[in-house]
Design an enzyme around this catalytic site. Structure first.
Site, PDB file in Angstrom:
ATOM      1  N   GLY A  28       0.859  -1.181   0.000  1.00 38.16           N
ATOM      2  CA  GLY A  28       0.000   0.000   0.000  1.00 38.16           C
ATOM      3  C   GLY A  28       0.890   1.225   0.000  1.00 38.16           C
ATOM      4  O   GLY A  28       1.326   1.701  -1.050  1.00 38.16           O
ATOM      5  N   GLU A  66      -4.217   7.603  -2.754  1.00 35.77           N
ATOM      6  CA  GLU A  66      -3.143   8.348  -3.434  1.00 35.77           C
ATOM      7  C   GLU A  66      -2.075   8.826  -2.443  1.00 35.77           C
ATOM      8  O   GLU A  66      -1.523   9.916  -2.574  1.00 35.77           O
ATOM      9  CB  GLU A  66      -3.711   9.465  -4.300  1.00 35.77           C
ATOM     10  CG  GLU A  66      -4.636   8.870  -5.351  1.00 35.77           C
ATOM     11  CD  GLU A  66      -4.690   9.567  -6.675  1.00 35.77           C
ATOM     12  OE1 GLU A  66      -3.865  10.445  -6.933  1.00 35.77           O
ATOM     13  OE2 GLU A  66      -5.577   9.198  -7.472  1.00 35.77           O
ATOM     14  N   GLY A  84       0.790  14.171  -9.713  1.00 34.11           N
ATOM     15  CA  GLY A  84      -0.326  14.870 -10.374  1.00 34.11           C
ATOM     16  C   GLY A  84      -1.668  14.436  -9.809  1.00 34.11           C
ATOM     17  O   GLY A  84      -2.562  15.254  -9.594  1.00 34.11           O
TER      18      GLY A  84
HETATM   19  N1  CAA Z   1       9.018  11.693  -9.244  1.00 34.95           N
HETATM   20  C1  CAA Z   1      10.006  11.074  -9.924  1.00 34.95           C
HETATM   21  N2  CAA Z   1      10.763  10.091  -9.390  1.00 34.95           N
HETATM   22  C2  CAA Z   1      10.508   9.754  -8.121  1.00 34.95           C
HETATM   23  C3  CAA Z   1       9.495  10.356  -7.341  1.00 34.95           C
HETATM   24  C4  CAA Z   1       8.748  11.366  -7.958  1.00 34.95           C
HETATM   25  N3  CAA Z   1       7.776  11.998  -7.294  1.00 34.95           N
HETATM   26  N4  CAA Z   1       9.468   9.792  -6.123  1.00 34.95           N
HETATM   27  C5  CAA Z   1      10.431   8.858  -6.097  1.00 34.95           C
HETATM   28  N5  CAA Z   1      11.052   8.831  -7.331  1.00 34.95           N
HETATM   29  C6  CAA Z   1      12.159   7.958  -7.735  1.00 34.95           C
HETATM   30  C7  CAA Z   1      13.342   8.165  -6.824  1.00 34.95           C
HETATM   31  O1  CAA Z   1      14.159   9.233  -7.268  1.00 34.95           O
HETATM   32  C8  CAA Z   1      14.044   6.825  -6.908  1.00 34.95           C
HETATM   33  O2  CAA Z   1      14.813   6.745  -8.079  1.00 34.95           O
HETATM   34  P1  CAA Z   1      16.452   6.749  -8.031  1.00 34.95           P
HETATM   35  O3  CAA Z   1      16.828   5.663  -7.085  1.00 34.95           O
HETATM   36  O4  CAA Z   1      16.836   6.531  -9.445  1.00 34.95           O
HETATM   37  O5  CAA Z   1      16.823   8.092  -7.506  1.00 34.95           O
HETATM   38  C9  CAA Z   1      12.904   5.836  -7.091  1.00 34.95           C
HETATM   39  O6  CAA Z   1      11.790   6.603  -7.583  1.00 34.95           O
HETATM   40  C10 CAA Z   1      12.507   5.160  -5.804  1.00 34.95           C
HETATM   41  O7  CAA Z   1      12.133   6.170  -4.899  1.00 34.95           O
HETATM   42  P2  CAA Z   1      12.216   6.008  -3.311  1.00 34.95           P
HETATM   43  O8  CAA Z   1      13.530   5.379  -2.942  1.00 34.95           O
HETATM   44  O9  CAA Z   1      11.872   7.297  -2.726  1.00 34.95           O
HETATM   45  O10 CAA Z   1      11.065   4.935  -3.049  1.00 34.95           O
HETATM   46  P3  CAA Z   1      10.447   4.452  -1.668  1.00 34.95           P
HETATM   47  O11 CAA Z   1      10.284   3.008  -1.737  1.00 34.95           O
HETATM   48  O12 CAA Z   1      11.197   5.063  -0.520  1.00 34.95           O
HETATM   49  O13 CAA Z   1       8.949   5.028  -1.732  1.00 34.95           O
HETATM   50  C11 CAA Z   1       7.139   6.529  -1.282  1.00 34.95           C
HETATM   51  C12 CAA Z   1       8.606   6.322  -1.732  1.00 34.95           C
HETATM   52  C13 CAA Z   1       6.995   8.039  -1.371  1.00 34.95           C
HETATM   53  C14 CAA Z   1       6.884   6.051   0.122  1.00 34.95           C
HETATM   54  C15 CAA Z   1       6.195   5.810  -2.287  1.00 34.95           C
HETATM   55  O14 CAA Z   1       6.224   4.410  -2.120  1.00 34.95           O
HETATM   56  C16 CAA Z   1       4.751   6.283  -2.172  1.00 34.95           C
HETATM   57  O15 CAA Z   1       4.393   7.324  -2.713  1.00 34.95           O
HETATM   58  N6  CAA Z   1       3.887   5.505  -1.486  1.00 34.95           N
HETATM   59  C17 CAA Z   1       2.452   5.747  -1.489  1.00 34.95           C
HETATM   60  C18 CAA Z   1       1.807   4.986  -2.600  1.00 34.95           C
HETATM   61  C19 CAA Z   1       0.550   5.625  -3.071  1.00 34.95           C
HETATM   62  O16 CAA Z   1       0.382   6.836  -3.090  1.00 34.95           O
HETATM   63  N7  CAA Z   1      -0.366   4.790  -3.532  1.00 34.95           N
HETATM   64  C20 CAA Z   1      -1.570   5.247  -4.107  1.00 34.95           C
HETATM   65  C21 CAA Z   1      -2.165   4.171  -4.956  1.00 34.95           C
HETATM   66  S1  CAA Z   1      -3.065   4.769  -6.335  1.00 34.95           S
HETATM   67  C22 CAA Z   1      -4.506   5.400  -5.760  1.00 34.95           C
HETATM   68  O17 CAA Z   1      -4.765   5.494  -4.599  1.00 34.95           O
HETATM   69  C23 CAA Z   1      -5.396   5.860  -6.852  1.00 34.95           C
HETATM   70  C24 CAA Z   1      -6.822   5.730  -6.542  1.00 34.95           C
HETATM   71  O18 CAA Z   1      -7.392   4.764  -6.942  1.00 34.95           O
HETATM   72  C25 CAA Z   1      -7.581   6.779  -5.849  1.00 34.95           C
END
Ligand code: CAA
Length: 384
Positions: A131, A364, A242
């Site tokens: 999640g 999200e 976005g």
């Molecule tokens: N833009 C571009 N690249 C990004 C980024 C962004 N916003 N965020 C991370 N990255 C890149 C990082 O730079 C990294 O790449 P490099 O190693 O090459 O630098 C890679 O992605 C991995 O990033 P992290 O190491 O930061 O990844 P993480 O495992 O620590 O996770 C997190 C980060 C922010 C916790 C992420 O897992 C997250 O956003 N979790 C929440 C998930 C979420 O929002 N789910 C929603 C599901 S969809 C939904 O809900 C839709 C619906 O139906 C309503």
């Protein structure tokens, strides 16, 4: 600094406000009660150009920009939050296909999304064990000749059972470092092996379907890959930035709907021989609510402005979603408080606004994930 909207943005907001007032508001309680998916309403929204708001016209989109999109989602949410989330996610799916699809994939699917031929689009990232920790997905996509074969399970997928097109994230390289072996694909409804599971019984936004999805040897053409193999996780993060503007806008709509309703109610409800709107206790709840919602809207519009200008906006989108969703949650509770016991009944819409708003701090990315994203952009990413 210019806080005014363009003529086009004003026009779109006015048009959607009128549509929501006439077509959405009167049916929202029915859709909440029955969970009936609003197929016809979504078609009408597509006809108004609201399903591909950041998609060029050559693919059927209206290409009116992120600010107009945000304003539209807020107005739709004032009428029906379930319709708003379906619209928001469909726009997000159109954007990911537009940015990362091949010309063939774009030509095949974008006109169907924008015209409403597809009732909706779905964004299938989440899995039972992945999640907040989205990089931990286990669905696999194995290359086999000219195809990929998908196996695995997704959960909580908005419109999963109804959408014409689903973007699915799957592991293509199990040996790759965390987050590097994930790829994104489009999967059409009806593809053999693409199985739709249960529609969750939810507290709010009930007419938005939220499905389990299963992939059992689901074979798709290799051209359905979005971007490059291994880039999928980054693509999901970029799109969610976005998407969070959309959810923040939706939360705002619910907050405004609730406090607008409570304000009107307070003018008509008499206690102690006068309208309760005369009491400072009520006035201050109303004053605080509009102040906080307007502050939230400024954050949402800033994030929209940055995205539209193609400037970095991830931190700002997370700030907007965090603040708008938590503010709207507080405001809907105040609205119930102003209506007193009536606010707790289904005779009035404010209890629904409150049930509908709760998920905005969850999907999200939870509020905790938004704080993590914001803090990380301030302190830098943890090393090691
Ligand atoms: N833009 C571009 N690249 C990004 C980024 C962004 N916003 N965020 C991370 N990255 C890149 C990082 O730079 C990294 O790449 P490099 O190693 O090459 O630098 C890679 O992605 C991995 O990033 P992290 O190491 O930061 O990844 P993480 O495992 O620590 O996770 C997190 C980060 C922010 C916790 C992420 O897992 C997250 O956003 N979790 C929440 C998930 C979420 O929002 N789910 C929603 C599901 S969809 C939904 O809900 C839709 C619906 O139906 C309503």
């Amino acid at each position: 600094m210019d806080f005014s909207l363009t003529e086009e943005q004003e026009m779109i907001r006015g048009m959607v406000r009128e549509f929501a007032e006439k077509e959405l508001k009167p049916k929202a309680a029915y859709h909440d009660e029955t969970k009936e998916f609003p197929f016809e309403i979504l078609k009408s929204l597509a006809r108004l150009g609201l399903m591909g708001m950041n998609i060029p016209q050559e693919y059927g989109g209206s290409n009116v920009g992120t600010t107009a999109y945000s304003l539209a989602i807020t107005e739709i949410a004032k009428g029906c939050a379930a319709t708003a989330v379906t619209t928001s996610v469909t726009n997000m799916v159109a954007e990911v296909i537009h940015e990362f699809g091949t010309e063939e994939v774009k030509n095949k699917h974008l006109p169907k999304i924008c015209s409403g031929e597809y009732p909706a689009g779905s964004f299938a990232l989440t899995e039972p064990q992945a999640g907040s920790d989205a990089a931990n997905i286990r669905t696999t996509a194995a290359k086999d000749g000219d195809s990929y074969v998908l196996n695995g399970q997704k959960s909580f997928i908005t419109s999963g059972g109804q959408s014409g097109i689903t973007v699915v994230w799957a592991v293509t390289d199990k040996e790759a470092k965390r987050g590097k072996g994930i790829s994104a694909f489009v999967v059409e409804k009806g593809t053999p092996g693409f199985i739709i599971g249960k529609n969750e019984e939810k507290m709010g936004q009930r007419a938005s379907s939220t499905n389990e999805l299963f992939f059992e040897d689901c074979r798709i053409p290799k051209e359905n890959l979005l971007g490059q193999e291994g880039d999928g996780f980054k693509i999901s993060m970029m799109e969610l930035d976005g998407g969070r503007i959309g959810i923040a806008s939706l939360a705002l709509g619910l907050g405004y709907a609730a406090i607008d309703y409570a304000t009107e109610y307070a003018k008509g409800r008499e206690q102690f021989g006068q309208p309760i709107a005369n009491f400072q206790a009520i006035q201050w709840m109303v004053a605080d609510s509009y102040t906080e919602l307007d502050a939230a809207q400024l954050l949402v519009l800033r994030a929209s402005f940055l995205k539209e200008k193609k400037l970095p906006f991830g931190k700002e989108a997370s700030m907007a979603k965090l603040f708008a969703s938590e503010t709207a949650g507080r405001v809907t509770i105040k609205a119930i408080q102003i209506l007193g016991g009536y606010g707790y009944t289904k005779e009035y819409p404010v209890e629904r606004y409150h049930r509908d708003v709760i998920v905005t701090t969850l999907y999200e990315g939870t509020s905790e994930i938004q704080r993590h994203v914001i803090a990380r952009s301030i302190f830098g990413r943890k090393q090691g």
